[in-house]
Design a protein around this motif. Sequence first.
Motif, short mmCIF file in Angstrom:
data_model
loop_
_atom_site.label_atom_id
_atom_site.label_comp_id
_atom_site.label_asym_id
_atom_site.label_seq_id
_atom_site.Cartn_x
_atom_site.Cartn_y
_atom_site.Cartn_z
N TYR A 138 2.44 7.64 19.04
CA TYR A 138 1.57 7.93 17.90
C TYR A 138 1.88 6.97 16.75
CZ TYR A 138 0.20 12.56 19.81
OH TYR A 138 -0.30 13.60 20.57
N VAL A 139 3.17 6.75 16.51
CA VAL A 139 3.58 5.85 15.43
C VAL A 139 3.05 4.44 15.69
CG1 VAL A 139 5.56 4.77 14.29
CG2 VAL A 139 5.60 7.21 14.82
N ASP A 140 3.15 3.97 16.92
CA ASP A 140 2.61 2.66 17.28
C ASP A 140 1.13 2.57 16.92
OD1 ASP A 140 5.11 2.11 18.35
OD2 ASP A 140 4.48 2.40 20.43
N ASN A 141 0.38 3.60 17.29
CA ASN A 141 -1.07 3.59 17.06
C ASN A 141 -1.41 3.68 15.58
OD1 ASN A 141 -1.69 3.39 19.81
ND2 ASN A 141 -1.59 5.60 20.10
N ILE A 142 -0.65 4.47 14.83
CA ILE A 142 -0.88 4.57 13.39
C ILE A 142 -0.60 3.22 12.72
CG2 ILE A 142 -0.05 5.61 11.25
CD1 ILE A 142 0.52 8.17 12.92
N GLU A 143 0.53 2.62 13.07
CA GLU A 143 0.88 1.32 12.48
C GLU A 143 -0.21 0.28 12.76
OE1 GLU A 143 4.10 -2.32 12.92
OE2 GLU A 143 4.41 -0.48 14.06
N ALA A 144 -0.67 0.20 14.00
CA ALA A 144 -1.68 -0.80 14.35
C ALA A 144 -2.98 -0.56 13.59
CB ALA A 144 -1.93 -0.76 15.86
N ALA A 145 -3.39 0.71 13.48
CA ALA A 145 -4.65 1.02 12.80
C ALA A 145 -4.56 0.73 11.31
CB ALA A 145 -5.03 2.47 13.04
N LEU A 146 -3.45 1.09 10.68
CA LEU A 146 -3.29 0.82 9.25
C LEU A 146 -3.23 -0.67 8.98
CD1 LEU A 146 -0.69 3.56 8.19
CD2 LEU A 146 -3.16 3.56 7.80
N THR A 147 -2.59 -1.41 9.87
CA THR A 147 -2.51 -2.86 9.71
C THR A 147 -3.90 -3.49 9.80
OG1 THR A 147 -0.26 -2.93 10.61
CG2 THR A 147 -1.53 -4.98 10.68
N GLY A 148 -4.72 -2.96 10.70
CA GLY A 148 -6.09 -3.46 10.78
C GLY A 148 -6.91 -3.12 9.56
N LEU A 149 -6.60 -1.97 8.93
CA LEU A 149 -7.35 -1.53 7.76
C LEU A 149 -6.93 -2.28 6.50
CD1 LEU A 149 -9.38 0.55 6.54
CD2 LEU A 149 -7.40 2.07 6.20
N VAL A 150 -5.61 -2.44 6.32
CA VAL A 150 -5.07 -3.09 5.11
C VAL A 150 -4.05 -4.14 5.53
CG1 VAL A 150 -4.25 -2.64 2.78
CG2 VAL A 150 -5.22 -0.76 4.09
N PRO A 151 -4.49 -5.25 6.10
CA PRO A 151 -3.56 -6.22 6.69
C PRO A 151 -2.56 -6.82 5.70
CG PRO A 151 -5.80 -7.10 6.59
CD PRO A 151 -5.90 -5.66 6.27
N GLU A 152 -2.90 -6.82 4.42
CA GLU A 152 -1.97 -7.40 3.45
C GLU A 152 -0.68 -6.58 3.29
OE1 GLU A 152 -5.24 -5.27 1.00
OE2 GLU A 152 -5.01 -6.31 2.92
N HIS A 153 -0.67 -5.36 3.83
CA HIS A 153 0.53 -4.52 3.74
C HIS A 153 1.17 -4.32 5.12
CE1 HIS A 153 -0.18 -3.69 -0.43
NE2 HIS A 153 -1.39 -3.21 -0.18
N ALA A 154 0.89 -5.24 6.03
CA ALA A 154 1.38 -5.10 7.40
C ALA A 154 2.91 -5.02 7.46
CB ALA A 154 0.89 -6.28 8.25
N ASP A 155 3.60 -5.81 6.65
CA ASP A 155 5.06 -5.79 6.69
C ASP A 155 5.62 -4.44 6.25
OD1 ASP A 155 5.05 -8.40 7.55
OD2 ASP A 155 5.55 -9.27 5.58
N ASP A 156 4.99 -3.84 5.25
CA ASP A 156 5.43 -2.52 4.79
C ASP A 156 5.21 -1.47 5.88
OD1 ASP A 156 6.14 -3.57 2.34
OD2 ASP A 156 4.24 -3.03 1.39
N PHE A 157 4.06 -1.53 6.54
CA PHE A 157 3.78 -0.57 7.60
C PHE A 157 4.78 -0.74 8.75
CE2 PHE A 157 -0.90 -1.08 6.21
CZ PHE A 157 -0.75 -0.14 5.20
N ALA A 158 5.08 -1.98 9.09
CA ALA A 158 6.01 -2.24 10.19
C ALA A 158 7.41 -1.71 9.88
CB ALA A 158 6.07 -3.74 10.50
#
Length: 297
Positions: A138-158
Amino acid sequence: MRAVAISAVLAASAGLSACSTPTDRDDRPLVLTTFTVLADMTRVIAGDHVRVESITKPGAEVHGYEPTPGDLRTAADADLVFDNGLGLERWFERFLTDTHAEHVVLSEGIDPIRIGEDAYAGRDNPHAWMSPLSAQIYVDNIEAALTGLVPEHADDFAAAADSYRLQLRSVHDEMVDALRAVPEDRRALVSCEGAFSYLARDTGLTEAYLWPVNADRQGTPQQIARTVDFVRDNDVPAVFCESTVSDKAQRQVAADTGAAFGGILYVDSLSEPDGPVPTYLDLLRHDARTITTGLTR
């Protein structure tokens, strides 16, 4: 006089609205989840970068939920919608017709456990989040979806997702260690709903239940009789029920067998913030403590 007073209130409200500034608005993307557990997981990973709301509220039964007009209005503003999938939210397909948001199934990638009996035999058991190990998907899927939505915060999500996976692994280890205190001949978890198949698989428990999935017919004489037989045959010391359903049938099982009623478990819903399980990690720890205490009496 009453009409004049109401008009005055409406005029004052309109004036306040007119004076509102753009800073009063929350312009962050809105992520909508079907129930509170998914909302909590999403908030952990999202941080302050998105708004996260749950359609169902604390204490709600998610299986047969009926969306309200307010839910539909909220959905119209959503940028991303998360559901569990695996047949859990029976109402969700109708809900999707009222939103143009991207839809992500958070259980995607789970190897499902099949339900073995009753009218649901052969269907996927939807409660995969009850395993902290499966929850990492679930965490993998949430991270991927949020990164697609707001890619400028990808490092924070990761970074948040990596930390959360470690916490989930730690909770799994805590649960396994705690349940080692349960003697082998008492390692049977008897609940109202068959919501613990994934947790039982990962912690070495044998699962039994009154009904497989919360539905219209719960606690029938046949379900109670079958569960009574299991508890007697296996000398089960305690039985349990979930927070979102009536425990009446399970208390009858306890009375008929001499087993203790071991307490309330949480599955489909978190509590209010001042309750016993305000977060998903709290839910897992609470359930592990309750099960262990009940089975070691």
